[in-house]
Design an enzyme around this catalytic site. Sequence first.
Site, mmCIF file in Angstrom:
data_model
loop_
_atom_site.group_PDB
_atom_site.id
_atom_site.type_symbol
_atom_site.label_atom_id
_atom_site.label_comp_id
_atom_site.label_asym_id
_atom_site.label_seq_id
_atom_site.Cartn_x
_atom_site.Cartn_y
_atom_site.Cartn_z
ATOM 1 N N LYS A 184 0.833 -1.215 0.000
ATOM 2 C CA LYS A 184 0.000 0.000 0.000
ATOM 3 C C LYS A 184 0.860 1.255 0.000
ATOM 4 O O LYS A 184 0.632 2.184 -0.755
ATOM 5 C CB LYS A 184 -0.907 0.062 1.247
ATOM 6 C CG LYS A 184 -1.817 -1.106 1.439
ATOM 7 C CD LYS A 184 -2.629 -0.968 2.703
ATOM 8 C CE LYS A 184 -1.831 -0.982 3.994
ATOM 9 N NZ LYS A 184 -1.157 -2.258 4.296
ATOM 10 N N ARG B 43 -9.068 1.558 8.847
ATOM 11 C CA ARG B 43 -8.674 0.191 9.149
ATOM 12 C C ARG B 43 -9.768 -0.539 9.895
ATOM 13 O O ARG B 43 -9.606 -1.717 10.214
ATOM 14 C CB ARG B 43 -7.445 0.244 10.055
ATOM 15 C CG ARG B 43 -6.181 -0.219 9.380
ATOM 16 C CD ARG B 43 -5.138 -0.295 10.457
ATOM 17 N NE ARG B 43 -3.980 -0.988 10.026
ATOM 18 C CZ ARG B 43 -2.960 -0.406 9.413
ATOM 19 N NH1 ARG B 43 -3.002 0.857 9.113
ATOM 20 N NH2 ARG B 43 -1.915 -1.122 9.105
ATOM 21 N N ARG C 280 11.819 -6.178 4.280
ATOM 22 C CA ARG C 280 11.611 -4.724 4.183
ATOM 23 C C ARG C 280 12.627 -3.986 5.047
ATOM 24 O O ARG C 280 12.935 -4.396 6.166
ATOM 25 C CB ARG C 280 10.200 -4.353 4.647
ATOM 26 C CG ARG C 280 10.041 -2.836 4.726
ATOM 27 C CD ARG C 280 8.632 -2.391 4.744
ATOM 28 N NE ARG C 280 7.901 -2.860 5.911
ATOM 29 C CZ ARG C 280 6.637 -2.572 6.131
ATOM 30 N NH1 ARG C 280 5.971 -1.826 5.278
ATOM 31 N NH2 ARG C 280 6.014 -3.030 7.202
ATOM 32 N N ARG D 122 11.760 -2.595 10.838
ATOM 33 C CA ARG D 122 10.806 -2.048 11.818
ATOM 34 C C ARG D 122 10.547 -3.069 12.924
ATOM 35 O O ARG D 122 10.487 -4.258 12.663
ATOM 36 C CB ARG D 122 9.488 -1.722 11.119
ATOM 37 C CG ARG D 122 9.422 -0.314 10.599
ATOM 38 C CD ARG D 122 8.258 -0.047 9.687
ATOM 39 N NE ARG D 122 6.974 -0.600 10.057
ATOM 40 C CZ ARG D 122 5.876 -0.448 9.299
ATOM 41 N NH1 ARG D 122 5.923 0.230 8.171
ATOM 42 N NH2 ARG D 122 4.744 -0.978 9.668
ATOM 43 N N ARG E 51 -0.418 -9.089 13.220
ATOM 44 C CA ARG E 51 -0.986 -8.016 12.379
ATOM 45 C C ARG E 51 -1.891 -8.597 11.298
ATOM 46 O O ARG E 51 -2.913 -8.005 10.955
ATOM 47 C CB ARG E 51 0.140 -7.179 11.752
ATOM 48 C CG ARG E 51 0.824 -6.285 12.767
ATOM 49 C CD ARG E 51 2.150 -5.759 12.256
ATOM 50 N NE ARG E 51 2.023 -4.857 11.138
ATOM 51 C CZ ARG E 51 3.046 -4.509 10.345
ATOM 52 N NH1 ARG E 51 4.250 -4.999 10.566
ATOM 53 N NH2 ARG E 51 2.861 -3.670 9.361
#
Length: 215
Positions: free
Chosen positions: A13, A88, A127, A160, A171
């Site tokens: 996203k 969300r 990532r 992260r 998540r």
Amino acid sequence: MKIIMLGAPGAGKGTQAKMIAEKYHIPHVSTGDIFRANLKEGTPLGKKAKEYMDKGALVPDELTVEILLDRVSRDDCAGGYVLDGFPRTIPQAEVLDEELTKLGDHVDFAIDVDVPDENIVRRMSGRRACLKCGATYHIEHIPPKKEGICDNCGEPLVLRDDDKPETVQKRLTVYHEQTAPLIDYYTKQGILRTVDGTKDMKEVFSAITGIIDQN
Ligand code: AP5
């Protein structure tokens, strides 16, 4: 033009929202980035948000809605924006709709970047993020020019805290329980569009611009 990016954590996203913002000259508004910026500055909002983010949980709606409405009421959002990570939950979507209706406005598209869960954990572990400018990379698919260093601002890149595999699983569960119902919500409004997020990022972007330019 007001666009919402939907999709599981790590679906791409943010990557696509940044490209949309650049091409169509509208701000990229990411609630996750706003929370991380506050966390970095040590604000009370950042500290509060961290309690939830580190567990892979959602920050409570009251807090999130307030910061989002404040952000989109600024002058640079007058010509539209692309929302990344908001809404969300159904209550967040309802508040956004109510606020836009008051202004005689509406969301143009909710674009669902569809990636199966099995691809997500792999993507997230690769990532790397720049906490200074918000740029994101992937060690295999979208590497920085110099390993471990942000191309834009030269800061060291980090994994992260919430990208560790156990938090990613949490998540994903939260996504399926609380966020995926938005797919039905926007389908009923006739504004949901789905793109295959497993494709190369340029192909995904081309599918998205096809949707936007048809409007
Ligand atoms: P947030 O920052 O919004 O995290 P997220 O939605 O989980 O999304 P991510 O940023 O993890 O992933 P993304 O889909 O943007 O993927 P990306 O483009 O980086 O939120 C973090 C936390 O804040 C939440 O967990 C919650 O606690 C809180 N929060 C935020 N908003 C909230 C709200 N509204 N309400 C309540 N709480 C909220 O891509 C992922 C990786 O894949 C990157 O490495 C990228 O380079 C790579 N990649 C991208 N596209 C491709 C491709 N096509 N092929 C291969 N690799 C790709």
